[in-house]
Scaffold this motif. Structure first.
Motif, PDB file in Angstrom:
ATOM      1  N   GLU A   1     -41.837 -35.288 -36.684  1.00 47.53           N
ATOM      2  CA  GLU A   1     -41.354 -34.548 -37.111  1.00 47.53           C
ATOM      3  C   GLU A   1     -42.472 -33.622 -38.273  1.00 47.53           C
ATOM      4  N   LYS A   2     -42.687 -34.518 -39.269  1.00 43.47           N
ATOM      5  CA  LYS A   2     -43.426 -33.671 -40.568  1.00 43.47           C
ATOM      6  C   LYS A   2     -45.279 -33.439 -40.023  1.00 43.47           C
ATOM      7  N   ILE A   3     -45.364 -34.442 -39.425  1.00 44.66           N
ATOM      8  CA  ILE A   3     -46.576 -34.395 -39.141  1.00 44.66           C
ATOM      9  C   ILE A   3     -46.888 -33.412 -37.682  1.00 44.66           C
ATOM     10  N   HIS A   4     -45.707 -33.087 -36.705  1.00 43.80           N
ATOM     11  CA  HIS A   4     -45.894 -31.445 -36.426  1.00 43.80           C
ATOM     12  C   HIS A   4     -46.250 -30.461 -36.466  1.00 43.80           C
ATOM     13  N   GLY A   5     -45.657 -30.110 -38.287  1.00 41.44           N
ATOM     14  CA  GLY A   5     -45.130 -29.582 -38.944  1.00 41.44           C
ATOM     15  C   GLY A   5     -46.729 -29.166 -39.791  1.00 41.44           C
ATOM     16  N   LEU A   6     -47.749 -30.112 -39.736  1.00 50.70           N
ATOM     17  CA  LEU A   6     -48.203 -29.982 -40.612  1.00 50.70           C
ATOM     18  C   LEU A   6     -49.728 -29.101 -40.030  1.00 50.70           C
ATOM     19  N   ASN A   7     -50.328 -28.098 -41.230  1.00 48.18           N
ATOM     20  CA  ASN A   7     -50.915 -27.236 -40.884  1.00 48.18           C
ATOM     21  C   ASN A   7     -52.136 -27.669 -40.330  1.00 48.18           C
ATOM     22  N   PHE A   8     -52.980 -29.152 -40.422  1.00 43.52           N
ATOM     23  CA  PHE A   8     -53.845 -29.237 -39.424  1.00 43.52           C
ATOM     24  C   PHE A   8     -53.816 -29.813 -38.235  1.00 43.52           C
ATOM     25  N   ILE A   9     -52.062 -29.873 -37.880  1.00 42.41           N
ATOM     26  CA  ILE A   9     -52.577 -30.180 -36.996  1.00 42.41           C
ATOM     27  C   ILE A   9     -51.532 -29.455 -36.013  1.00 42.41           C
TER      28      ILE A   9
ATOM     29  N   TYR B   1     -49.978 -41.756 -33.188  1.00 40.36           N
ATOM     30  CA  TYR B   1     -51.312 -40.973 -32.554  1.00 40.36           C
ATOM     31  C   TYR B   1     -50.912 -40.458 -31.207  1.00 40.36           C
ATOM     32  N   ALA B   2     -50.551 -41.722 -30.033  1.00 45.85           N
ATOM     33  CA  ALA B   2     -50.589 -41.349 -28.808  1.00 45.85           C
ATOM     34  C   ALA B   2     -49.020 -40.206 -28.870  1.00 45.85           C
ATOM     35  N   GLU B   3     -48.228 -40.155 -29.555  1.00 50.77           N
ATOM     36  CA  GLU B   3     -47.394 -38.926 -28.933  1.00 50.77           C
ATOM     37  C   GLU B   3     -48.072 -37.798 -29.808  1.00 50.77           C
ATOM     38  N   VAL B   4     -48.568 -38.175 -30.907  1.00 49.11           N
ATOM     39  CA  VAL B   4     -48.620 -36.837 -31.556  1.00 49.11           C
ATOM     40  C   VAL B   4     -50.426 -36.321 -30.709  1.00 49.11           C
TER      41      VAL B   4
ATOM     42  N   ALA C   1     -49.208 -38.954 -44.682  1.00 47.96           N
ATOM     43  CA  ALA C   1     -50.449 -38.682 -45.224  1.00 47.96           C
ATOM     44  C   ALA C   1     -52.159 -38.275 -44.448  1.00 47.96           C
ATOM     45  N   PHE C   2     -52.289 -39.430 -43.347  1.00 44.90           N
ATOM     46  CA  PHE C   2     -52.902 -39.356 -42.874  1.00 44.90           C
ATOM     47  C   PHE C   2     -53.773 -37.898 -43.233  1.00 44.90           C
ATOM     48  N   PHE C   3     -52.286 -37.290 -41.691  1.00 44.93           N
ATOM     49  CA  PHE C   3     -53.556 -35.690 -41.326  1.00 44.93           C
ATOM     50  C   PHE C   3     -53.504 -34.693 -42.169  1.00 44.93           C
TER      51      PHE C   3
END
Length: 511
Positions: free
Chosen positions: A306-314, A423-426, A496-498
């Motif tokens: 959920e955090k990854i999907h909310g990142l500006n990078f993504i 990674y697969a889910e994102v 953190a990597f994303f």
């Protein structure tokens, strides 16, 4: 037993490797949450062979007790004799006894058979608050106490046994436990379950010098749940079973208490009844079923996803508005990361127990260097990008390499898995959004987003999940705890990597 253990006829100390044979003498709960039903589940959960002599039949469920029937006491003795004349009994757990005649019969049988371990849970008050022992039987129960090795009352029962008011705090409860232990000459388990607060301690008390100290406290958190039906029954029968193996009350409590805490944590998943539901006796075995541990890992991964999907990078990568320097930085760091990741995959292959797994991880390691890295090089060859290892990249690779030092195949797989799974889910979500938007060739990262549709990677991810789950089934409880820790840490590093490109663009600690 305090009075009889020196002449016990069953030399458990000489043979604690075999399955403990544990007899529960208690009432029956037709809803399965307390009484002999809970006892038998608890005994089995701790590797024992459970037996039961029924003292009373109750009509009860998670909402309360509506009736109690005590069969003829002569039939209880028939049950007890039938078991003890045929089977060596390693430990006895005594629960609900019903009336004075039943108590007298149990006392007579104990004095005759002299089991090596006796745990007495003086069941007088149910979790629902219902009285399960007649007032007239109270005095008879007190006469039974000295025949037990361990007494496990809850605080209301402890007060009743002493003829005092219920302890309002832990210090008062310990003092009551000391008085009962001194009076009976055995060990008393004082339980903090009825007290308020975030902590729920338990304490073993013996004033006769049988423990390494008079009071041994074992701390633990309070589990907020209404599903505590049969907690006392479950703990006392667990202690009887473990004690038959260890011969050490402190070691037995330190093994049984964490099990009970998790049984309370997992109790809601059973969804039994509309009132005080039962605890989850087999929570530890349910995790061990194929697919079960993967489900546990998935719960750990969801917050990070959920955090990854909310990142500006993504979001900017998906829309195509991501600045090229940020993407180049991400790819440069990913190339560095994959170099270290390939070494960890190779180590997994070396540790793998089957040829199928060895080949899978070896192939994955090679692909990191040959296929994935080639995609990075193609993009970066015509663009400027820092070749300096960023702090997040270094920390993530160091974490992965550290897991290989443990020598545990299962822990290594747990650390590896988020780079596949998250990674697969994102990637799947990014590719789906890309297609929904028309899969425009004008998207600056179109070629990259199309790689997320690679079915080979999706298949490899499924295999990595299955291998990790299978490794968890074969792993020890300690290894599974380490797996959860390693997996959770890798998930956090994925987030953190994303996010590192954003920090790089801002001149922050990612550069």
């Amino acid at each position: 037993m305090a009075a009889l253990s020196s002449s016990a006829v069953y030399p458990l100390a000489e043979d604690r490797r075999r399955t403990p044979r544990v007899l529960s003498i208690a009432g029956s709960d037709p809803s399965g949450g307390a009484g002999i039903q809970a006892d038998l589940k608890s005994i089995a959960a701790h590797g024992g062979y459970g037996m039961a002599a029924i003292t009373a039949l109750t009509a009860q469920n998670t909402l309360g007790v509506s009736g109690v029937h005590v069969p003829p006491v002569e039939f209880l003795r028939q049950q007890l004799d039938a078991v003890s004349t045929d089977i060596v009994i390693d430990a006895v757990k005594i629960g609900m006894l019903g009336d004075a005649a039943v108590i007298d019969e149990v006392r007579s049988w104990l004095e005759s058979v002299r089991p090596a371990v006796v745990v007495l849970d003086p069941v007088m008050v149910a979790t629902s608050g219902d009285r399960l022992l007649t007032d007239s039987a109270g005095e008879a129960l007190r006469s039974l106490l000295p025949l037990a090795d361990l007494i496990t009352p809850n605080l209301p029962e402890l007060a009743i046994l002493l003829g005092e008011t219920e302890a309002a705090d832990w210090a008062s409860a310990l003092e009551q436990g000391k008085r009962l232990a001194a009076e009976c000459g055995n060990t008393v388990l004082v339980k903090g379950g009825h007290l308020a607060g975030s902590e729920c301690p338990d304490a073993l008390i013996n004033t006769s010098g049988l423990l390494r100290q008079d009071v041994i406290e074992v701390a633990g958190p309070r589990i907020e749940t209404r599903n505590s039906h049969g907690t006392g029954c479950s703990l006392s029968s667990a202690l009887a079973t473990v004690q038959a193996r260890t011969g050490d009350w402190e070691a037995s409590l330190r093994e049984a208490k964490p099990w009970l805490l998790q049984a309370l944590r997992s109790a809601g998943e059973l969804e039994v009844g509309r009132g005080n539901g039962p605890v989850d006796h087999f929570h530890h075995q349910r995790v061990l079923q194929p697919g079960g541990f993967a489900a546990t890992l998935w719960k750990e991964a969801i917050p990070e996803l959920e955090k990854i999907h909310g990142l500006n990078f993504i979001q900017e990568l998906q829309s195509g508005h991501l600045p090229e320097p940020a993407f180049s930085y991400y790819l440069a760091q990913d190339a560095i990361y994959l170099n270290g990741y390939s070494r960890v995959l190779a180590r997994a292959g070396a540790l793998a127990p089957t040829e199928e797994e060895q080949l899978f991880w070896a192939k994955s390691s090679r692909q990191c260097l040959e296929v994935e890295s080639e995609l990075h090089r193609n993009w970066l060859s015509s663009r400027e990008a820092s070749g300096v290892t960023g702090p997040v990249t270094k920390a993530y690779v160091d974490h992965l390499l550290a897991t290989t030092a443990s020598g545990s195949y299962a822990v290594v797989l747990a650390a590896i898995l988020p780079c596949y799974w998250l990674y697969a889910e994102v990637g799947q979500k990014l590719h789906a959004a890309f297609v929904d938007a028309g899969a425009s060739g004008g998207h600056p990262y179109a070629d990259w987003l199309r790689t997320y549709a690679d079915e080979d990677f999706a298949s490899a991810t499924r295999m990595a999940i299955n291998f990790t789950d299978a490794a968890a089934v074969a792993a020890s409880g300690r290894e599974r705890a380490e797996m959860l820790e390693a997996f959770g840490q890798s998930c956090r590093y994925e987030t953190a990597f994303f996010d590192a490109p954003r920090l790089y663009a801002q001149g922050g600690p990612a550069c």
